[in-house]
Design a protein around this motif. Structure first.
Motif, short mmCIF file in Angstrom:
data_model
loop_
_atom_site.label_atom_id
_atom_site.label_comp_id
_atom_site.label_asym_id
_atom_site.label_seq_id
_atom_site.Cartn_x
_atom_site.Cartn_y
_atom_site.Cartn_z
N ASP A 1 0.83 -1.20 0.00
CA ASP A 1 0.00 0.00 0.00
C ASP A 1 0.87 1.25 0.00
O ASP A 1 0.58 2.22 -0.73
CB ASP A 1 -0.92 0.00 1.22
CG ASP A 1 -2.05 -1.03 1.10
OD1 ASP A 1 -2.26 -1.55 -0.02
OD2 ASP A 1 -2.69 -1.31 2.13
N LEU A 2 1.91 1.26 0.81
CA LEU A 2 2.81 2.40 0.85
C LEU A 2 3.53 2.57 -0.48
O LEU A 2 3.64 3.69 -1.01
CB LEU A 2 3.83 2.24 1.98
CG LEU A 2 4.94 3.30 2.07
CD1 LEU A 2 4.35 4.68 2.27
CD2 LEU A 2 5.92 2.95 3.18
N ASP A 3 4.00 1.47 -1.06
CA ASP A 3 4.72 1.53 -2.33
C ASP A 3 3.85 2.17 -3.42
O ASP A 3 4.29 3.05 -4.17
CB ASP A 3 5.15 0.13 -2.78
CG ASP A 3 6.21 -0.48 -1.88
OD1 ASP A 3 6.82 0.26 -1.07
OD2 ASP A 3 6.41 -1.71 -1.97
N LEU A 4 2.60 1.73 -3.50
CA LEU A 4 1.71 2.24 -4.55
C LEU A 4 1.32 3.69 -4.29
O LEU A 4 1.05 4.44 -5.24
CB LEU A 4 0.48 1.36 -4.66
CG LEU A 4 0.74 -0.07 -5.17
CD1 LEU A 4 -0.54 -0.89 -5.15
CD2 LEU A 4 1.34 -0.05 -6.57
N ALA A 5 1.29 4.08 -3.03
CA ALA A 5 0.95 5.47 -2.70
C ALA A 5 2.03 6.45 -3.12
O ALA A 5 1.75 7.64 -3.32
CB ALA A 5 0.68 5.60 -1.20
N VAL A 6 3.26 5.97 -3.26
CA VAL A 6 4.37 6.88 -3.58
C VAL A 6 4.96 6.63 -4.97
O VAL A 6 5.81 7.39 -5.43
CB VAL A 6 5.49 6.78 -2.53
CG1 VAL A 6 4.93 7.11 -1.14
CG2 VAL A 6 6.16 5.42 -2.52
N LEU A 7 4.54 5.58 -5.65
CA LEU A 7 5.11 5.22 -6.96
C LEU A 7 4.60 6.15 -8.04
O LEU A 7 3.42 6.49 -8.10
CB LEU A 7 4.72 3.77 -7.30
CG LEU A 7 5.47 3.11 -8.46
CD1 LEU A 7 6.91 2.84 -8.07
CD2 LEU A 7 4.77 1.81 -8.86
N ARG A 8 5.49 6.57 -8.92
CA ARG A 8 5.06 7.38 -10.06
C ARG A 8 4.41 6.49 -11.11
O ARG A 8 4.58 5.27 -11.11
CB ARG A 8 6.24 8.12 -10.67
CG ARG A 8 7.24 7.24 -11.43
CD ARG A 8 8.08 8.08 -12.39
NE ARG A 8 9.16 7.35 -13.00
CZ ARG A 8 9.05 6.58 -14.10
NH1 ARG A 8 7.87 6.43 -14.68
NH2 ARG A 8 10.12 5.97 -14.59
N THR A 9 3.66 7.10 -12.01
CA THR A 9 3.11 6.36 -13.14
C THR A 9 4.24 5.72 -13.93
O THR A 9 5.25 6.36 -14.21
CB THR A 9 2.30 7.30 -14.05
OG1 THR A 9 1.27 7.92 -13.27
CG2 THR A 9 1.66 6.51 -15.20
N ARG A 10 4.06 4.46 -14.29
CA ARG A 10 5.05 3.63 -15.00
C ARG A 10 6.27 3.35 -14.14
O ARG A 10 7.35 3.05 -14.66
CB ARG A 10 5.44 4.25 -16.34
CG ARG A 10 4.31 4.32 -17.34
CD ARG A 10 4.76 4.88 -18.68
NE ARG A 10 5.35 6.21 -18.57
CZ ARG A 10 4.65 7.33 -18.43
NH1 ARG A 10 3.33 7.29 -18.40
NH2 ARG A 10 5.27 8.49 -18.33
#
Length: 355
Positions: free
Chosen positions: A250-259
């Motif tokens: 959840d944390l990773d996806l909250a901070v990941l940029r598109t692509r």
């Protein structure tokens, strides 16, 4: 016939060495110190007098039977180590005798690893170690550094090789920066020019991640770690090197940029991973799962070359002052070394083979 130093051949003939072995899967108690004949290198192989052996989680998992069935009647464990080339087999440059080296994947498809006074490996698995780099460093490379290299070179629009400048302008999130792989991720990413953020669980691990070279450290147990990371990387993180995917997704996806890319090399805590398909479709998330056993020779060779270059630049130091404490055991206490790794010892567990 193996080539050895002329002044040593008579002394080595019929020599016995000390080695750690196990014959059955089980706990650390199955490890036994025994005498074995000095091995001879075959074509394309080198024999190495081991100074220090490195212990990784995969070593105890293999010993316990948690990963694969036992393929050999007797096994000497440990993938990684460092020492001096003692003899070479046919087809290998005799000038390598006396060369200081670090070893990787020593037990991949063979029963004899680095928990012994001497070991035999393919020549390409013994990488020259600069004179300024100690055997402790050499034995700490292998699995952690090659895993980190792979994690940093799988993004769709990122580099496939690492060198200074390769990650300029990129933001890398090193989850668990106080671990051996996380430590290598921080060091390699910084050497390659990335801005490095590391997540940790407390002040002591924050100190270690900072000592390793992380530009920013975030305690994921305090406040709003996603908001904190977004404040440091407003456009999002380009790449996450992940040690606990289930716990941190959840944390990773909250901070990941598109692509952006999430490179996963472990799932510490074994929390199940559940994916929101639409969320990841909209992000065009790239997930890369990785393990060195099946990564392929091309990736291993590239990783070893780039890691060797980083070592030559002094970019991968180890020790407490560099964010990776060293936990040491003598060869006859290899079982205790395994217990330490299983218990989650912070830092790198090493076995001193040379007395």
């Amino acid at each position: 016939m193996a080539l050895v130093r002329p002044d040593e051949s008579s002394n080595r003939e019929g020599r016995i060495m000390k080695a750690i072995v196990y014959r059955d899967h089980g706990g650390p108690e199955v490890l036994e110190l025994v005498d074995r004949d000095l091995p001879e290198p075959g074509p394309g192989e080198v024999r190495v007098r081991v100074a220090v052996s490195g212990v990784n989680p995969t070593d105890w998992k293999t010993r316990s039977g948690a990963t694969n069935p036992k393929a050999f009647p007797e096994v000497t464990p440990h993938l990684d180590g460092a020492g001096v080339v003692d003899a070479v087999g046919a087809g290998v440059d005799g000038g390598r005798v006396g060369q200081r080296v670090w070893l990787f994947m020593a037990t991949a498809g063979r029963p004899t690893g680095t928990a012994a006074e001497f070991t035999v490996v393919p020549a390409e698995a013994a990488v020259p170690l600069p004179d300024g780099a100690g055997f402790d460093l050499g034995a700490s490379l292998g699995v952690p550094a090659l895993t980190a290299h792979r994690a940093l070179t799988v993004a769709e629009d990122g580099p496939t090789r690492l060198h200074p400048g390769a990650l300029d302008g990129r933001v890398v999130l090193a989850a668990g920066g106080a671990g051996a792989v996380g430590h290598a991720v921080i060091q390699l990413a910084r050497w390659a020019g990335a801005t490095v953020i590391s997540t940790v669980s407390g002040p002591e691990k924050a100190r270690l991640a900072t000592a390793a070279g992380a530009h920013h450290v975030v305690n994921y147990r305090e406040g709003d770690p996603a908001a904190r990371i977004r404040s440091l990387a407003p456009d999002g993180v380009d790449l996450v090197a992940e040690v606990a995917l289930g716990a941190n997704l959840d944390l990773d996806l909250a901070v990941l940029r598109t692509r952006g890319t999430i490179s996963t090399y472990a799932n510490d805590g074994d929390k199940p991973v559940g994916l929101d398909v639409r969320q990841n479709m909209m992000l065009n998330t790239r997930f890369q799962f990785l393990v060195l056993y099946t990564v392929g020779q091309q990736a291993l060779t590239a990783g070893a070359e780039d890691v060797a270059a980083a070592v030559g630049d002094g970019a991968l130091p180890v020790g407490e002052e560099h964010g990776l404490p060293l936990v040491r055991f003598p060869l006859d206490r290899t079982a205790d070394a395994h217990r330490a790794v299983e218990a989650g010892a912070v830092g790198k567990v090493l076995v001193d083979v040379e007395s």
